[in-house]
Design a protein around this motif. Structure first.
Motif, PDB file in Angstrom:
ATOM      1  N   TYR A 188      -7.851   5.565  -1.028  1.00 41.66           N
ATOM      2  CA  TYR A 188      -6.609   6.063  -0.420  1.00 41.66           C
ATOM      3  C   TYR A 188      -6.193   5.150   0.728  1.00 41.66           C
ATOM      4  CZ  TYR A 188      -3.339   9.802   0.953  1.00 41.66           C
ATOM      5  OH  TYR A 188      -2.218  10.535   1.235  1.00 41.66           O
ATOM      6  N   SER A 189      -7.126   4.852   1.615  1.00 38.51           N
ATOM      7  CA  SER A 189      -6.823   4.000   2.770  1.00 38.51           C
ATOM      8  C   SER A 189      -6.420   2.588   2.330  1.00 38.51           C
ATOM      9  CB  SER A 189      -8.043   3.926   3.701  1.00 38.51           C
ATOM     10  OG  SER A 189      -8.330   5.184   4.250  1.00 38.51           O
ATOM     11  N   ALA A 190      -7.104   2.063   1.314  1.00 37.34           N
ATOM     12  CA  ALA A 190      -6.802   0.716   0.833  1.00 37.34           C
ATOM     13  C   ALA A 190      -5.403   0.643   0.232  1.00 37.34           C
ATOM     14  CB  ALA A 190      -7.844   0.290  -0.197  1.00 37.34           C
ATOM     15  N   VAL A 191      -5.055   1.616  -0.588  1.00 29.97           N
ATOM     16  CA  VAL A 191      -3.724   1.642  -1.204  1.00 29.97           C
ATOM     17  C   VAL A 191      -2.652   1.840  -0.130  1.00 29.97           C
ATOM     18  CG1 VAL A 191      -2.193   2.962  -2.726  1.00 29.97           C
ATOM     19  CG2 VAL A 191      -4.521   2.419  -3.455  1.00 29.97           C
ATOM     20  N   ALA A 192      -2.943   2.675   0.842  1.00 32.54           N
ATOM     21  CA  ALA A 192      -1.984   2.903   1.923  1.00 32.54           C
ATOM     22  C   ALA A 192      -1.729   1.628   2.709  1.00 32.54           C
ATOM     23  CB  ALA A 192      -2.500   3.993   2.855  1.00 32.54           C
ATOM     24  N   LYS A 193      -2.790   0.858   2.942  1.00 31.52           N
ATOM     25  CA  LYS A 193      -2.651  -0.402   3.687  1.00 31.52           C
ATOM     26  C   LYS A 193      -1.774  -1.381   2.900  1.00 31.52           C
ATOM     27  CE  LYS A 193      -3.762  -3.417   6.942  1.00 31.52           C
ATOM     28  NZ  LYS A 193      -3.120  -4.638   6.401  1.00 31.52           N
ATOM     29  N   VAL A 194      -1.999  -1.478   1.592  1.00 30.81           N
ATOM     30  CA  VAL A 194      -1.209  -2.389   0.763  1.00 30.81           C
ATOM     31  C   VAL A 194       0.250  -1.932   0.715  1.00 30.81           C
ATOM     32  CG1 VAL A 194      -0.892  -3.345  -1.546  1.00 30.81           C
ATOM     33  CG2 VAL A 194      -3.196  -3.008  -0.636  1.00 30.81           C
ATOM     34  N   ALA A 195       0.458  -0.620   0.546  1.00 33.31           N
ATOM     35  CA  ALA A 195       1.817  -0.079   0.489  1.00 33.31           C
ATOM     36  C   ALA A 195       2.549  -0.316   1.802  1.00 33.31           C
ATOM     37  CB  ALA A 195       1.780   1.410   0.167  1.00 33.31           C
TER      38      ALA A 195
END
Length: 212
Positions: free
Chosen positions: A183-190
C-alpha cells in the motif's frame, strides 16, 4: 441512532443541509464535497448519517459515500481532529487523496485543509499510517447505491484510477509482500507519477520502492 436519511432538499448553508423527510426537517453537517453533489432544492437526496449524541447536543453529519463516512470516523480518532476539522479535511481532500497522502507521508497535501498546520498534518500521518490498510483504495459507494435506489448522490470521480491502485496493491501482495508495505509503495509511486499512472507503472514502481 440514525444511519441514513432520504428526503427532499429543503435548504442549505456553508456546511449544512436540511432534508425534509416526511415533513420533518433534519439538519446534517456536511463537507463541501458532499454539499456540491446534492441536487437542487425540492429534489430527492440520500445521505449516510453519523449521529453524535452528547449531553449538550444532538448532531447529524451527512456523507454522500461510504468512503467519506469511513474517513470521517478514522480522522476523528486523531488527537486534535474534531468533527469540524474532519469535515474540513474531507472538503479539501478526497478519500483517495487522503489514502495516498498518508501512505506517502505527504503532509503538504493535508495542509490544504483549513486549520491544518504542519504539526497537525504530521500527527495525522503518524496516527493513521498503520490504519489506512483497512480503508479500501477502491471506488466509493454512494448512499443511493447502498440501498439500491439507482442514481448516486455524488459522481464516483476517479473510480477507474482507484481500482487500478487497488489492483497494483493486490499484485504486490500476491508476490509475497505485506499489504501495508504494498500500500505504501503504490501510494509513493502514485504520488510521484500522479494518480493517473497505469497499472504497469504502479506495479513496477511499487516493486522498485519495496526493493530499496
Amino acid at each position: 441512532m440514525i444511519g441514513k436519511l432520504t428526503g427532499k432538499v429543503d435548504s442549505s448553508g456553508d456546511d449544512w443541509v436540511m432534508l425534509d423527510v416526511g415533513g420533518v426537517g433534519y439538519i446534517a453537517f456536511c463537507s463541501s464535497r458532499t454539499l456540491s453533489a446534492l441536487p437542487p432544492a425540492g429534489e430527492i437526496a440520500s445521505l449516510l448519517i453519523e449521529t453524535h449524541v452528547r449531553e449538550d447536543h444532538f448532531h447529524l453529519f451527512g456523507f454522500s459515500s461510504q468512503a467519506e463516512k469511513d474517513w470521517y470516523r478514522t480522522l476523528s480518532t486523531v488527537q486534535g481532529v474534531g468533527a469540524k476539522m474532519a469535515l474540513s479535511l474531507l472538503s479539501a481532500i478526497s478519500p483517495q487523496e487522503l489514502s495516498l497522502a498518508i501512505a506517502a507521508q505527504d503532509k503538504t497535501t493535508l495542509t490544504r485543509a483549513n486549520g491544518v498546520g504542519p504539526k497537525l498534518a504530521v500527527r495525522i500521518i503518524t496516527e493513521l499510517k498503520d490504519k489506512i490498510g483497512n480503508l479500501s483504495l477502491g471506488a466509493t459507494v454512494s448512499a443511493d447505491e447502498i440501498s439500491g435506489e439507482g442514481k448516486a448522490g455524488m459522481p464516483l470521480s476517479g473510480q477507474s484510477n482507484l481500482t487500478v491502485s487497488e489492483d497494483a496493491v493486490s499484485a504486490l501482495v500476491n508476490l509475497g509482500y505485506r499489504r501495508s508495505e504494498a500500500y505504501s509503495a503504490v501510494a509513493k509511486v502514485a504520488s510521484d507519477k500522479g494518480v493517473d499512472a497505469d497499472l504497469e507503472v504502479l506495479i513496477k514502481g511499487g516493486l522498485a520502492e519495496l526493493m530499496k
